[in-house]
Design a protein around this motif. Structure first.
Motif, PDB file in Angstrom:
ATOM      1  N   TYR B 216      60.656  18.769  56.474  1.00  0.00           N
ATOM      2  CA  TYR B 216      60.898  17.328  56.420  1.00  0.00           C
ATOM      3  C   TYR B 216      60.795  16.798  55.000  1.00  0.00           C
ATOM      4  O   TYR B 216      61.501  15.882  54.613  1.00  0.00           O
ATOM      5  CB  TYR B 216      59.953  16.592  57.384  1.00  0.00           C
ATOM      6  CG  TYR B 216      60.505  16.602  58.787  1.00  0.00           C
ATOM      7  CD1 TYR B 216      61.296  15.547  59.246  1.00  0.00           C
ATOM      8  CD2 TYR B 216      60.303  17.690  59.624  1.00  0.00           C
ATOM      9  CE1 TYR B 216      61.845  15.573  60.516  1.00  0.00           C
ATOM     10  CE2 TYR B 216      60.854  17.728  60.895  1.00  0.00           C
ATOM     11  CZ  TYR B 216      61.626  16.672  61.341  1.00  0.00           C
ATOM     12  OH  TYR B 216      62.173  16.701  62.597  1.00  0.00           O
ATOM     13  N   ALA B 219      64.033  17.253  53.434  1.00  0.00           N
ATOM     14  CA  ALA B 219      65.219  16.768  54.152  1.00  0.00           C
ATOM     15  C   ALA B 219      65.992  15.789  53.278  1.00  0.00           C
ATOM     16  O   ALA B 219      65.406  15.016  52.528  1.00  0.00           O
ATOM     17  CB  ALA B 219      64.799  16.090  55.446  1.00  0.00           C
ATOM     18  N   ASP B 221      67.847  13.559  54.572  1.00  0.00           N
ATOM     19  CA  ASP B 221      67.987  12.387  55.415  1.00  0.00           C
ATOM     20  C   ASP B 221      66.784  11.455  55.172  1.00  0.00           C
ATOM     21  O   ASP B 221      65.651  11.812  55.443  1.00  0.00           O
ATOM     22  CB  ASP B 221      67.969  12.924  56.864  1.00  0.00           C
ATOM     23  CG  ASP B 221      68.214  11.865  57.890  1.00  0.00           C
ATOM     24  OD1 ASP B 221      67.654  10.773  57.768  1.00  0.00           O
ATOM     25  OD2 ASP B 221      68.971  12.160  58.832  1.00  0.00           O
ATOM     26  N   LEU B 223      65.653   8.620  56.532  1.00  0.00           N
ATOM     27  CA  LEU B 223      64.863   8.195  57.686  1.00  0.00           C
ATOM     28  C   LEU B 223      63.928   9.310  58.145  1.00  0.00           C
ATOM     29  O   LEU B 223      62.739   9.116  58.340  1.00  0.00           O
ATOM     30  CB  LEU B 223      65.798   7.792  58.836  1.00  0.00           C
ATOM     31  CG  LEU B 223      65.134   7.523  60.186  1.00  0.00           C
ATOM     32  CD1 LEU B 223      64.239   6.298  60.108  1.00  0.00           C
ATOM     33  CD2 LEU B 223      66.185   7.338  61.272  1.00  0.00           C
ATOM     34  N   LEU B 224      64.503  10.512  58.277  1.00  0.00           N
ATOM     35  CA  LEU B 224      63.702  11.606  58.799  1.00  0.00           C
ATOM     36  C   LEU B 224      62.682  12.090  57.776  1.00  0.00           C
ATOM     37  O   LEU B 224      61.560  12.436  58.122  1.00  0.00           O
ATOM     38  CB  LEU B 224      64.610  12.750  59.260  1.00  0.00           C
ATOM     39  CG  LEU B 224      65.381  12.420  60.546  1.00  0.00           C
ATOM     40  CD1 LEU B 224      66.526  13.386  60.762  1.00  0.00           C
ATOM     41  CD2 LEU B 224      64.447  12.443  61.750  1.00  0.00           C
ATOM     42  N   THR B 227      59.891   9.232  57.595  1.00  0.00           N
ATOM     43  CA  THR B 227      59.080   9.185  58.814  1.00  0.00           C
ATOM     44  C   THR B 227      58.265  10.463  58.947  1.00  0.00           C
ATOM     45  O   THR B 227      57.117  10.436  59.372  1.00  0.00           O
ATOM     46  CB  THR B 227      59.968   8.992  60.050  1.00  0.00           C
ATOM     47  OG1 THR B 227      60.885   7.942  59.793  1.00  0.00           O
ATOM     48  CG2 THR B 227      59.130   8.638  61.270  1.00  0.00           C
ATOM     49  N   GLY B 228      58.880  11.582  58.584  1.00  0.00           N
ATOM     50  CA  GLY B 228      58.174  12.851  58.641  1.00  0.00           C
ATOM     51  C   GLY B 228      56.929  12.816  57.770  1.00  0.00           C
ATOM     52  O   GLY B 228      55.842  13.238  58.181  1.00  0.00           O
ATOM     53  N   GLU B 230      55.245  10.214  56.867  1.00  0.00           N
ATOM     54  CA  GLU B 230      54.253   9.353  57.532  1.00  0.00           C
ATOM     55  C   GLU B 230      53.563  10.086  58.671  1.00  0.00           C
ATOM     56  O   GLU B 230      52.353   9.998  58.841  1.00  0.00           O
ATOM     57  CB  GLU B 230      54.935   8.123  58.132  1.00  0.00           C
ATOM     58  CG  GLU B 230      55.204   7.028  57.150  1.00  0.00           C
ATOM     59  CD  GLU B 230      55.691   5.761  57.864  1.00  0.00           C
ATOM     60  OE1 GLU B 230      56.058   4.821  57.168  1.00  0.00           O
ATOM     61  OE2 GLU B 230      55.695   5.721  59.118  1.00  0.00           O
TER      62      GLU B 230
END
Lengths: 417, 421
Positions: B216, B219, B221, B223-224, B227-228, B230
C-alpha cells in the motif's frame, strides 16, 4: 444489472413488513426486466409489494370529503419515485408535484396476506358495484378504486384526468420519458460502470440513446460500451470494487466452489456492505470514498488472506489445480502465475518489484513452513523420514501459495476494477 | 466528496511511547504542532450515544407513581412506591416519578445532579413503525426519508477541527454502520476492536502486515495508498494499547452483555486517546409486547443491563468524565394501557437519560400530564411534549459546541429546554 437496479430501486430487509417480499422482488420484478425498457422495470417495482410496503404507498389513501377515516395520503413513494427513481433531485419538480403524484398513486396497494395489507380490502372491492369494475387484482398487487383520489391532478404541467389505475401507468411512462430521467439514469449507470465522475460527453450520448430508444436499457449500455470514453485509459480500473464485487471476483478468478455462501456474506458485511440491508431508499453510495476507509481496508486484506487459505468454510479453492499442476516452486513463480490469473491487466513486473523483496529476503518460505507445521503437526514417529519431508514440503508449499494469493487479493491493484 | 484527513495523535498522552515499527512517523510530529493550536479553546469532547432499539416503555422506566389513571391502565404492570425497602420499590426521584428498582445504579449520579431524565420525548412524526421511527430519529429528519446522512455523521462534519480528525473520530461498536453515522464523514463500524488488525496464524501476522504495508505504501493509487497508511497507523496504535486483559479503573465490573462489552471498548478508546469524539452503540430487546414483567422479568433485566453498563463505563472513565457525555435514545414509547398479554404496544413518547458533569441533572425534565384519557395522544399514548431534536441539538451545541444547527437538524427551530448547564 440486477444488482445495479436493486440498489437503484432499493428496498431493505431492515423493514420487516417489506422483508418477506424482497427475494421475489429481486428475482421477479427486477431480474427479468433488467435489460428491457426502463418504464416496464419502473412499473414492475412500483407494483411490487416490497416497494409498496417499503415506501408506504400501500397505506396511502385518497382523502375524501365524506371520509370518517383518519388515514390519508402518504407521499413517501411519490417523492422517491421522482427524486431517486426517475428525475433526480434536480429534476425540476416541486413539492406540489410530489403531492399530485401521491394522489395519482392512491389505491396502489397489496393483496392482503399474513397480516399485511388491509384485510377488509378484498371484501370491499369485490362488493359488486362500480368500484369492483375499476379495481384490479394482479397477483400480490391490488388497485383499490375505493381508495383512489378521483379529482384532476397535474404533474409537471401535464394533466391527469380521472382514469383509475391507468393514471399511474401513464404517470410512470411519462416520468420515464423525461429528459431529466434519461440523464439521471444514464449518469448513474456510467458512475456504476465507468468512473465516479464520468465524462459529460459519455452521459450525453447515453441520455440521447435513452430518449431515442424509449428507455431501452440494453441500447443505453451498448452506447456506453461503444463510446471511446468507456475505453479511455483513465477510466480503466478507476472504480473501487464494492465488497460484494471483491468477494465475487475472487471466487471467479480462482474458480472457487461455493457450497455455502454464509461465510462469504459475513465477510462482505464486515467489509462494509450488508447486502439487502441498506436502510435508506438511496441504496449504497456508488463512490470509492464510501467503500475505502481504515476499517474496511484492513478487512479487505484480511478477507484476502482468509479466502486464499481456505478458511472460509463453505468455499473451496484448489490453488494447485489452477496452475494446471505445474506446481510453483518459489514464491516468485507463484506470484507470476497467480497475478496473471487475478490481475490479468496489471503489469506483473511492477507488482513483482514491489512484492518480491518481501517474498525472497524475509524468510517467507521458512516461516510459512513453520506455520504449516504448527497447523498440521504430523505426530507419527514411524513415518518414513523421506515421506514426511515430502508431505511437509507439499503442505508448506500450499500454505506459501495461499500466502501469495492472499496478498494479491488484498493488494491495492485488486481493489479496483 | 471524499476528503483526506490527516491521522493524528491527540493531545498529551504517550506521544513518546509509541512503539511504531520504523520509528516515529511524520504524522506524530505534525499532530503535536496542530494540537497546540487547537487544544486551548477546543479540547476534544466525546459523546456516547446508546440507541435502545425496539422502543423502551418510558413509563415503566421512570414511572408517574402517584397517577391513579396510570394505576388503572396497568392492572398487573403498575409499580408501587410505598413498599418496604426489602421488596424493591421504585426509587423516588422527585415525589412524582419513580425510577425502576433495577436501575438502582443510576441513583447516585441522579442525586449528584449529573444524570437527567427527559420525559415525554419523542418524534413529531406519529409513525409507530420501528423501522420508520428509528430511521427518522437517526437521520434527524422526522419527515424526510431521503436524507442521506445520519445526524451524528453530520455532527462529526460540523465539529470544526478537521485537522485533528483521526480514523477513530467516529466509531460505532456495531457490526454494520448505523443509520446515525451514514454520510460524508468517515466512520468506523467495528464490533470488536481486537479484530482491528491483520489476522491469521501468529507466525505470519507480522509478515503479512509488513507485506501489505509495503504494497500500500508503494501504491500509485492515492485513495488506497493514503487510506492504507491510515489503516496501518491506526492498527499499530490499537495493537499497542489494546491489552488482552483490560483492567477497568476503580475495579469496575462491566455486565457481560453486548452493551457492557461495547461500552468497555468505548472506555478503552477514550483512555487510549486516539481521537474519539462520537461513539455509538445499541441495546436491544425493548419491544415488550408480551409479559414485560415488573420488578423482575424482561424489562427489569433490560433496564438493569442499561444502567449497570452505563455506570460501569462512567466509573471506569472517571478521569475523563468532564469531557464525556452519555445519551440514550429510543424510537418511541409504549401504550399507557397494558395489552392483553401483560405487555405494552407501540406508543408515542418515551423518556431518555443524559449523563455528564455539565448536565442539569437530578431532574425529570419535560412535560408529562396526568394520564387521563383526554390527555393522551389518540386517547392511548403518552403525547410527545419534547421533540427529540430539542435535546439532541442542545447536546450538540453545549457539549460538542456545534453552532450550525440548521445543517445538523434542517427545518428545526432550535428550541431548548435546558438539559445542560
Amino acid at each position: 444489472m440486477t444488482d445495479f437496479w436493486f440498489n437503484h430501486f432499493n428496498v431493505s430487509f431492515t423493514k420487516p413488513q417489506s422483508a418477506p417480499f424482497i427475494p421475489s422482488y429481486e428475482n421477479h420484478a427486477i431480474r427479468p426486466k433488467a435489460l428491457g425498457k426502463f418504464d416496464n422495470l419502473l412499473l414492475a417495482t412500483a407494483k411490487s409489494p416490497a416497494m409498496l410496503l417499503y415506501l408506504d404507498n400501500a397505506s396511502s389513501v385518497g382523502v375524501r370529503s365524506n371520509s370518517k377515516n383518519k388515514v390519508g395520503i402518504n407521499e413517501n413513494y411519490a417523492r422517491e419515485l421522482m427524486e431517486l427513481h426517475t428525475l433526480g433531485v434536480d429534476g425540476g419538480y416541486t413539492q406540489k408535484d410530489v403531492s399530485e403524484v401521491a394522489r395519482i398513486l392512491t389505491g396502489w396497494t397489496i393483496y392482503p396476506m399474513n397480516g399485511y395489507g388491509n384485510q377488509n380490502l378484498i371484501k370491499q372491492i369485490t362488493k359488486g358495484n362500480e368500484v369492483q369494475r375499476q379495481s384490479r387484482i394482479e397477483g400480490d398487487f391490488v388497485f383499490a378504486a375505493n381508495r383512489h383520489d378521483k379529482q384532476l391532478k397535474t404533474v409537471l404541467g401535464k394533466d391527469f384526468e380521472n382514469n383509475g389505475y391507468n393514471e399511474g401507468v401513464e404517470l410512470i411512462s411519462y416520468l420515464s420519458s423525461r429528459p431529466a430521467t434519461a440523464r439521471f439514469i444514464s449518469e448513474k449507470i456510467a458512475v456504476r460502470f465507468v468512473d465516479d465522475t464520468p465524462p459529460e460527453m459519455l452521459i450525453d450520448k447515453m441520455a440521447n440513446t435513452f430518449l431515442a430508444s424509449n428507455g431501452d436499457i440494453k441500447q443505453v449500455l451498448t452506447a456506453m460500451v461503444y463510446s471511446p470514453e468507456f475505453w479511455s485509459r483513465e477510466n480503466i480500473c478507476s472504480k473501487v470494487k464494492t465488497p460484494f464485487e471483491l468477494a465475487i471476483s475472487s471466487v471467479r478468478a480462482l474458480d472457487a466452489q461455493v457450497e455455502n455462501p454464509n461465510h462469504l456474506i459475513n465477510w462482505i458485511t464486515r467489509m462494509g456492505e450488508k447486502k439487502y440491508y441498506y436502510i435508506a431508499p438511496t441504496g449504497f453510495p456508488d463512490k470509492s470514498g464510501y467503500w475505502i476507509n481504515t476499517g474496511s481496508l484492513l478487512n479487505r486484506m484480511n478477507f484476502g488472506l482468509s479466502f486464499a487459505s481456505n478458511k472460509n468454510s463453505g468455499v473451496t479453492i484448489d490453488l494447485l489445480k489452477l496452475t494446471e499442476d505445474h506446481e510453483p516452486e518459489s514464491p516468485e513463480q507463484a506470484l507470476k502465475i497467480y497475478t496473471e490469473l487475478l490481475l490479468p491487466s496489471t503489469d506483473f513486473i511492477t507488482l513483482k518489484n514491489r512484492l518480491s523483496p518481501l517474498l525472497t529476503t524475509q524468510d517467507l518460505q521458512k516461516k510459512v513452513a513453520k506455520s504449516a507445521d504448527s497447523n498440521f503437526p504430523i505426530p507419527d514417529e514411524e513415518m518414513e523420514v523421506a515421506n514426511r519431508k515430502k508431505i511437509n514440503s507439499r503442505k508448506s508449499n500450499n500454505a506459501m501459495l495461499a500466502q501469495v494469493v492472499g496478498l494479491i487479493i488484498g493488494s491495492p491493484e485488486f481493489q479496483r476494477r | 466528496m471524499y476528503t483526506r484527513r490527516a491521522f493524528l495523535k491527540s493531545s498529551g498522552l504517550g506521544l513518546l511511547g509509541i512503539g511504531l515499527m520504523g520509528g516515529v512517523p511524520a504524522f506524530v510530529t505534525e499532530a503535536v504542532a496542530r494540537e497546540k493550536n487547537n487544544s486551548l479553546y477546543n479540547k476534544r469532547r466525546v459523546i456516547v450515544c446508546i440507541f435502545q432499539r425496539g422502543a423502551m416503555d418510558g413509563l415503566m422506566a421512570v414511572s408517574p407513581f402517584d397517577d391513579l389513571y396510570f394505576k388503572q391502565a396497568r392492572p398487573t404492570l403498575f409499580m408501587d412506591i410505598t413498599k418496604k425497602a426489602s421488596e424493591n420499590p421504585l426509587i423516588d426521584l422527585d415525589g412524582r416519578f419513580g425510577l425502576h428498582p433495577s436501575m438502582k445504579a443510576f441513583e447516585t449520579v441522579f442525586r449528584d445532579k449529573r444524570l437527567a431524565v427527559v420525559h415525554g420525548i419523542g418524534s413529531p412524526n406519529t409513525t409507530r413503525s420501528h423501522f420508520d421511527a428509528q430511521d427518522y430519529m437517526e437521520s434527524g429528519t422526522p419527515f424526510q426519508k431521503n436524507t442521506n446522512s445520519g445526524w451524528l455523521n453530520r455532527a462529526v462534519g460540523l465539529l470544526g477541527h478537521d485537522n485533528i480528525r483521526t480514523p477513530f473520530s467516529a466509531v460505532s461498536l456495531t457490526p454494520a454502520l448505523p443509520r446515525s453515522l451514514y454520510g460524508e464523514q468517515e466512520a468506523l463500524a467495528i464490533s470488536d476492536l481486537k479484530t482491528f488488525k491483520i489476522q491469521g496464524n501468529v507466525s505470519l501476522v507480522n509478515q503479512n502486515a509488513k507485506s501489505f504495508e509495503d504494497l500500500y505504501d508503494k501504491a500509485t493509487d492515492d485513495l488506497l495508498r493514503d487510506t492504507g497508511k491510515e489503516s496501518f497507523e491506526a492498527m499499530k496504535l490499537l495493537q499497542r494499547d489494546m491489552t488482552k486483559n483490560y483492567q477497568p479503573a476503580n475495579n469496575v465490573v462491566y455486565p457481560s452483555s453486548s452493551l457492557g462489552n461495547s461500552l468497555k471498548q468505548v472506555a478503552q478508546l477514550i483512555k487510549m486517546d486516539v481521537g474519539l469524539e462520537v461513539a455509538f452503540t445499541e441495546s436491544n430487546g425493548w419491544d415488550t409486547h408480551f409479559n414485560q414483567g415488573k420488578e423482575t422479568g424482561i424489562f427489569a433485566r433490560n433496564v438493569g443491563d442499561l444502567s449497570n453498563a452505563i455506570m460501569a463505563f462512567w466509573n471506569d472513565i472517571e478521569a475523563y468524565q468532564d469531557d464525556v457525555l452519555v445519551m440514550t435514545m429510543t424510537e418511541f414509547g409504549r401504550t399507557v394501557h397494558q395489552n392483553g398479554t401483560n405487555g405494552t404496544d407501540h406508543g408515542r413518547a418515551s423518556c431518555n437519560f443524559i449523563l455528564g458533569n455539565h448536565v442539569d441533572g437530578g431532574k425529570v425534565h419535560g412535560v408529562v400530564d396526568v394520564l387521563a384519557k383526554e390527555n393522551l395522544e389518540d386517547g392511548r399514548d403518552l403525547p410527545v411534549t419534547t421533540d427529540f431534536r430539542t435535546v439532541f441539538s442542545e447536546v450538540a451545541d453545549k457539549h460538542l459546541r456545534i453552532k450550525d444547527k440548521n445543517e445538523l437538524f434542517p427545518d428545526w427551530d432550535g428550541k431548548r429546554i435546558g438539559v445542560l448547564r
